[in-house]
Each structure stands twice: as C-alpha cells, then as structure tokens.
Design an enzyme around this catalytic site. Structure first.
Site, short mmCIF file in Angstrom:
data_model
loop_
_atom_site.label_atom_id
_atom_site.label_comp_id
_atom_site.label_asym_id
_atom_site.label_seq_id
_atom_site.Cartn_x
_atom_site.Cartn_y
_atom_site.Cartn_z
N TRP A 287 13.57 121.77 28.70
CA TRP A 287 13.50 122.48 27.42
C TRP A 287 13.86 123.94 27.61
O TRP A 287 14.57 124.53 26.78
CB TRP A 287 12.13 122.33 26.77
CG TRP A 287 11.80 120.90 26.47
CD1 TRP A 287 10.79 120.15 27.01
CD2 TRP A 287 12.50 120.01 25.57
NE1 TRP A 287 10.83 118.88 26.49
CE2 TRP A 287 11.86 118.76 25.63
CE3 TRP A 287 13.61 120.17 24.74
CZ2 TRP A 287 12.28 117.66 24.87
CZ3 TRP A 287 14.04 119.08 23.98
CH2 TRP A 287 13.37 117.85 24.06
N ASP B 159 7.96 129.38 24.10
CA ASP B 159 7.94 128.02 23.57
C ASP B 159 6.64 127.40 24.09
O ASP B 159 6.49 127.14 25.28
CB ASP B 159 9.16 127.24 24.09
CG ASP B 159 9.14 125.77 23.69
OD1 ASP B 159 8.18 125.33 23.02
OD2 ASP B 159 10.10 125.06 24.06
N LYS C 181 3.48 117.50 19.68
CA LYS C 181 2.83 117.34 20.98
C LYS C 181 1.31 117.51 20.83
O LYS C 181 0.55 116.65 21.21
CB LYS C 181 3.37 118.35 21.99
CG LYS C 181 4.89 118.40 22.09
CD LYS C 181 5.49 117.17 22.75
CE LYS C 181 6.98 117.00 22.51
NZ LYS C 181 7.82 118.10 22.93
C1 LIG Z 1 9.31 118.43 22.83
C2 LIG Z 1 9.66 119.82 23.20
C3 LIG Z 1 10.71 120.52 22.59
C4 LIG Z 1 11.63 119.88 21.57
O1 LIG Z 1 11.02 119.69 20.37
P1 LIG Z 1 11.82 119.13 19.10
O2 LIG Z 1 10.80 119.23 18.03
O3 LIG Z 1 12.21 117.73 19.42
O4 LIG Z 1 12.98 120.00 18.87
C5 LIG Z 1 10.92 121.83 22.97
N1 LIG Z 1 10.15 122.43 23.89
C6 LIG Z 1 9.15 121.80 24.51
C7 LIG Z 1 8.33 122.51 25.52
C8 LIG Z 1 8.86 120.47 24.18
O5 LIG Z 1 7.86 119.83 24.80
#
Ligand SMILES: *Cc1c(COP(=O)(O)O)cnc(C)c1O
Length: 360
Positions: A101, A169, A193
């Site tokens: 990511w 993030d 998540k």
């Molecule tokens: C799952 C995830 C993403 C992507 O998320 P989307 O909602 O599918 O765009 C980005 N960063 C991290 C750390 C993730 O676990």
C-alpha cells in the site's frame, strides 16, 4: 445465527452489536419509519449521525474540533493516495515505503510531482520497518503507512519529523493502537479494516494547515477544503457506511476508549506471537524484528505449502475463516482487528498448538 471466527483482512469483522444496530436501522432508522438507506442525507436525523461520528472520532483521538476536521469520503484509501499529493505536493514529499500500500501511495504521488522514497524495506520483502530514516527536512510532507496489512509490520511509535507535516495511511490500525494523533496533519483510513464496511474513508485534517497550504486549483470533489467547508456534506455521502462507522465509534467509547482497545489488542496479538516464539522452526513469523510486529495483522509461514493448506483447511472446519495470506506473499495471515473477539484468537492459538503437536 452462529458467527464464524473471522480473520479476514478486509472487509473484516465488526462488533456484533454494531451489526445488529445496523440491521435494525436498515429496517427502521431512528423510529422514523424508513430505512437508513431510504432517508435524505439532508434530514436532521442523518445530520446527527454525521455530527456525532465526527465528534466521537475526535474525542477518541484526543483532538479538538477547533483544530481538526473529520470528513467521510468515497473512493477508498486508494483515492487518498492521489488526493494527498494533489492537495499538498508542491516541491517535494518524503515517502517511507514499507509495503504494497505504501508503494501504491508513492506511485500515485510520483505521477503528480516530486515524491522521494526516503526509506524502503522492499529489498527484504518488507519483513521489517526501515530504521534511522533520513528525512529531507524541507519536504511539503512526510507520508507513512502505520500498519502494513499484507506484511504484518506496524509503527508502534509515531516518527519524529520535526516541523514537516506528517501524513499517515492508518487504514488497517486506525483506533486499534494509541497514537499521538496531534503529531499528524492528515490521517486517512479506509473503513473496511477496523471501522466499518467498505465504501467510506475517514479523513482527519488539520484545518489551519489545510487553509494555508492546500492547492486551490483542483476539481471540487478532489479538494479537501470543499468537504471540510461543507461539513462532509458537499455531495451525498456514503450514508449507510457512515452510519456503521458512527456505531463502531460509539462501541469503542463504550469499551473504554483507546486504552482498553489497545490493551485487548496487545493481549490478543501476544497469544499468537508467543506461539511463534515457542516453536520458531515450525511457525515462521514473517516479521524479523519483534518491535515491528503488528497488533492487527499477524503473518507467518509453515515449513511446507502442503502444511499451510492443511492448517487452513482444518481451521476452516472449526469455523475459523480468512487465514490465507495475501495472494502476493502467500503463507498465512490472521487479521485480529478491534472487533475480533479474544475467544476467536484463543481458539486460533489452540488450533496452532494442536496442529504443531500433530504435524511437527
Ligand atoms: C486496504 C488498504 C488500502 C486500500 O484500501 P481501499 O479502500 O481498497 O482503497 C490502503 N492502505 C492500507 C494500509 C490498507 O490496508
């Protein structure tokens, strides 16, 4: 209904009480006689949902509403990979590359400007976090990924980047671990998540910095300011996902806030990591440094792919789901987010001990 033991990485387990409250609101929202999916987002009952979610998120993080705004956007965390540099990358941005990511965030930023990879653990397939990182010192911002969902590493301490704005993030450990949230100028987290269903991303942003630094010449929907100024109601928000996130935030408060949530997450993670440490030749944890081990996503391999398949099949027979590692790394992964009950993790630990005895 019997709930399975849910170890999916995302979309992932939610608190049962939140699922039940959502079920009820899908039938009749707030006693109004319409579903949460059938009411205008301009109705004051829905306003209340958004306002309370914003206030609860800030109160859990210990942030003041004068300083920070909370907005709920579509497009997932992946959209934030682009929105962050669109709004804030002028001359240079520092990116720490700690996984898939993080790599994607960097890739998007490079399309839009001078994004510098100041540190990377790619050479060791992201099995650790880079140490002693040399930040530029004069970047527009530093971007980190606090929890690396696929590889199972997590920043336990918030980095010191001096006066450079810090952006994170936090998709996969948002409100799962205590942080000094005041250190961050912008935080984003895809809900699926640790916060709610897919379809919404929560963004927390420092308002004065946004006013001072964000670029203005952007399409309205891609400007943070548009959404902050409109109280996250510039256009129709993802109403149902926002409702669910709001209920999850109330659940966190009811459980005792971040202190209690973190303590429980540490306890759950220890149940699995202790087994790695007891049988390191059999349960081969993917993360090399203990201090980097994620509280949320625990990743490991067994001595052979055949044993891994067998482990997963036997776990499934005991109603433990979602233990297969990400397709890019293989092996196994147990995602033990906030809402994953201690009992599920205890059952997994028991399965691991039994499987070890039978197959070592
Ligand atoms: C799952 C995830 C993403 C992507 O998320 P989307 O909602 O599918 O765009 C980005 N960063 C991290 C750390 C993730 O676990």
């Amino acid at each position: 209904m019997a709930r399975a033991h849910n170890f999916f990485a995302g979309p992932a387990v939610l608190p049962l009480s939140v699922v039940e409250e959502t079920r009820d609101a899908v039938m009749d929202f707030a006693g109004i006689g319409v579903s949460i999916m059938e009411i205008s987002h301009r109705d004051k009952a829905f306003d209340k949902v958004v306002a309370e979610a914003q206030a609860d998120a800030l109160s859990i993080m210990g942030l003041s509403p004068e300083e920070y705004a909370v907005i709920f956007l579509g497009g997932g965390a992946s959209m934030q990979f682009a929105m962050v540099p669109m709004n804030f990358l002028n001359t240079k941005a520092d990116y720490v590359n700690t996984g898939e990511w993080a790599s994607k965030a960097l890739k998007e930023a490079k399309i839009l400007g001078n994004a510098v990879e100041v540190a990377s653990s790619k050479a060791t397939n992201f099995n650790q976090l880079p140490k002693n990182i040399k930040f530029s010192g004069d970047a527009d911002y530093v971007h980190i990924t606090t929890n690396n969902t696929i590889f199972g590493t997590e920043w336990k301490a918030d980095p010191n980047v001096g006066s450079v704005p810090l952006i994170a993030d936090m998709s996969s450990d948002m409100l799962g671990i205590k942080r000094d949230f005041k250190k961050y100028n912008l935080i984003y987290a895809g809900a699926q998540k640790n916060l709610g269903p897919a379809g919404v991303v929560m963004v927390i942003i420092k308002k004065a910095w946004m006013e001072a630094k964000a670029k203005q010449n952007l399409p309205s929907m891609l400007k943070y300011k548009t959404h902050v100024d409109a109280g996250s109601m510039y256009n129709t928000p993802p109403c149902l996902p926002v409702f669910v996130v709001g209920r999850t935030l109330k659940w966190i408060i009811k459980e005792g806030g971040l202190d209690a949530i973190q303590a429980r997450n540490q306890k759950k993670a220890k149940l699995i990591y202790d087994i790695f440490d007891a049988h390191p030749e059999f349960y081969k944890g993917s993360v090399v440094n203990k201090e980097d081990r994620s509280l949320m996503n625990v990743t490991w391999n067994l001595p052979t792919p055949e044993l891994e398949e067998k482990f997963i099949a036997e776990a499934k027979a005991k109603k433990m789901l979602g233990l297969k590692g990400h397709r890019s790394v293989g092996g196994m992964r147990a995602s033990i987010y906030n809402a994953c009950p201690v009992e599920s993790v205890e059952l997994l630990a028991k399965h691991m001990e039994e499987f070890y005895k039978a197959n070592k």
